[in-house]
Design a protein around this motif. Structure first.
Motif, short mmCIF file in Angstrom:
data_model
loop_
_atom_site.label_atom_id
_atom_site.label_comp_id
_atom_site.label_asym_id
_atom_site.label_seq_id
_atom_site.Cartn_x
_atom_site.Cartn_y
_atom_site.Cartn_z
N VAL A 16 0.85 -1.19 0.00
CA VAL A 16 0.00 0.00 0.00
C VAL A 16 0.89 1.24 0.00
O VAL A 16 1.81 1.37 0.80
CB VAL A 16 -0.92 0.02 1.24
CG1 VAL A 16 -1.75 1.28 1.27
CG2 VAL A 16 -1.81 -1.22 1.25
N VAL A 17 0.62 2.14 -0.94
CA VAL A 17 1.42 3.35 -1.05
C VAL A 17 0.95 4.35 0.00
O VAL A 17 -0.24 4.64 0.12
CB VAL A 17 1.29 3.96 -2.46
CG1 VAL A 17 2.05 5.27 -2.54
CG2 VAL A 17 1.80 2.98 -3.51
N ASP A 18 1.89 4.88 0.78
CA ASP A 18 1.59 5.91 1.77
C ASP A 18 1.69 7.26 1.05
O ASP A 18 2.78 7.82 0.90
CB ASP A 18 2.58 5.83 2.93
CG ASP A 18 2.21 6.78 4.07
OD1 ASP A 18 1.48 7.75 3.80
OD2 ASP A 18 2.66 6.55 5.20
N ILE A 19 0.54 7.77 0.59
CA ILE A 19 0.55 9.02 -0.20
C ILE A 19 1.03 10.19 0.65
O ILE A 19 1.73 11.08 0.15
CB ILE A 19 -0.85 9.30 -0.79
CG1 ILE A 19 -1.33 8.10 -1.61
CG2 ILE A 19 -0.82 10.54 -1.66
CD1 ILE A 19 -2.68 8.30 -2.26
N GLU A 20 0.67 10.20 1.91
CA GLU A 20 1.11 11.29 2.79
C GLU A 20 2.63 11.35 2.84
O GLU A 20 3.25 12.41 2.71
CB GLU A 20 0.54 11.09 4.20
CG GLU A 20 -0.97 11.16 4.29
CD GLU A 20 -1.48 12.58 4.33
OE1 GLU A 20 -0.63 13.51 4.41
OE2 GLU A 20 -2.71 12.77 4.28
N LYS A 21 3.25 10.18 3.01
CA LYS A 21 4.72 10.12 3.07
C LYS A 21 5.33 10.48 1.72
O LYS A 21 6.34 11.19 1.64
CB LYS A 21 5.16 8.72 3.49
CG LYS A 21 6.66 8.57 3.68
CD LYS A 21 7.00 7.17 4.18
CE LYS A 21 8.50 7.00 4.37
NZ LYS A 21 8.83 5.63 4.85
N LEU A 22 4.69 10.01 0.65
CA LEU A 22 5.19 10.28 -0.70
C LEU A 22 5.18 11.78 -0.99
O LEU A 22 6.10 12.32 -1.62
CB LEU A 22 4.32 9.54 -1.72
CG LEU A 22 4.85 9.44 -3.15
CD1 LEU A 22 6.11 8.61 -3.20
CD2 LEU A 22 3.79 8.82 -4.05
#
Length: 307
Positions: free
Chosen positions: A175-181
């Motif tokens: 799962v991609v962590d968009i916040e971190k990205l």
């Protein structure tokens, strides 16, 4: 999902447009059945036999009596369907004057029994209340259900096993962590080519607003406006944020695709710009990887335009 008689009566209209045929020509595939779900059906005498992918992700069965020979006494709510040793009670829809449509969703743990029955049986029977059984053919239904499962898989939907094998635990994509990205100072997938998908706005809005107060027209207008904005500024968003937001809207439960995609990209592109200001980074090419690892061996693509 409760099948409405009006939805079933409209099925004849569905196949006025070209429909793909399954392995057996008696079974027709339509990608916009009741509630916007893909389905297969067979016209047999006065009966229409239908299997559909329910909104819950399982399989549904529906039988439509096109000429209404059987009367539905007031208070009668079920009809039985038998295929081999498989038996299920379907809810009857219509009015107190005539029997119209019976249908219902299967539970996931019932689907294997249906599949076993379809593999070994050539005929089934509808058993209306206090009437003689009405036989129908299930020849080719299993091959058509396989087509339905493949279509569902290709469109990010699901059907319970054995129509669609359960994914292996290790095969699940992280799962991609968009916040971190968004707090990376630069595009981590710089140069990756991502096209703006073409979503079926009308179908998505029809499914999204069945139980909501706003109208399909309002949904369609908002979706078209968001699509135009995305088309105009698509290359201005960073590749990694585009990939992450596309993954987000691929969830079958998110039906307002363009609005969700635009909100996602606008928010996280702004977050990245703010992070670049705080970190003192310009996000320029001199701190970016030479190549996108996903395109190793390819010639580097031109940098995406930045607003």
């Amino acid at each position: 999902m409760r099948l409405l008689p009006a939805a079933i009566l409209a099925i004849g209209t569905l196949c006025a447009t070209p429909c793909a045929y399954a392995a057996d020509p008696d079974w027709i595939f339509a990608n916009s059945g009741p509630g916007g779900q893909p389905m297969i059906m067979s016209h047999q005498g006065t009966l229409d036999i239908m299997f559909y992918r329910a909104a819950s992700g399982t399989v549904g069965i529906a039988i439509h009596q096109r000429h209404g020979r059987y009367r539905n006494p007031k208070g009668v709510e079920t009809a039985m369907v038998m295929i081999g040793k498989f038996t299920i009670a379907l809810q009857v829809f219509g009015n107190a004057q005539k029997w119209d449509t019976a249908g219902g969703d299967l539970k996931p743990d019932t689907v294997p029994d249906l599949v076993v029955a379809l593999k070994g049986a050539a005929t089934g029977a509808l058993i209306p209340f206090e009437r003689d059984p009405v036989p129908f053919s299930v020849k080719g239904a299993m091959a058509a259900l396989d087509d339905l499962a493949q279509y569902a898989t290709q469109h990010g939907e699901s059907l319970p096993p054995p129509l669609q094998p359960a994914p292996a635990a290790h095969a699940a994509a992280p799962v991609v962590d968009i916040e971190k990205l968004a707090h990376h100072p630069y595009d981590t997938q710089h140069g990756r080519r991502l096209a703006l998908p073409q979503y079926d706005i009308a179908a998505n809005c029809d499914r999204a607003h069945i139980e909501m107060q706003d109208t399909d027209g309002e949904c369609i207008g908002a979706e078209q406006k968001s699509q135009a904005a995305l088309t105009a500024h698509w290359t201005g968003y960073d590749s990694d944020l585009r990939a992450a937001c596309l993954s987000l809207v691929s969830d079958p439960g998110r039906l307002e695709k363009y609005q969700t995609l635009l909100m996602c990209l606008s928010r996280y592109q702004d977050d990245r710009r703010q992070w670049q200001l705080v970190s003192g980074s310009s996000g320029s090419d001199d701190i970016m990887p030479a190549k996108n690892p996903a395109q190793a061996g390819d010639a580097p693509a031109a940098p995406a335009a930045r607003p």
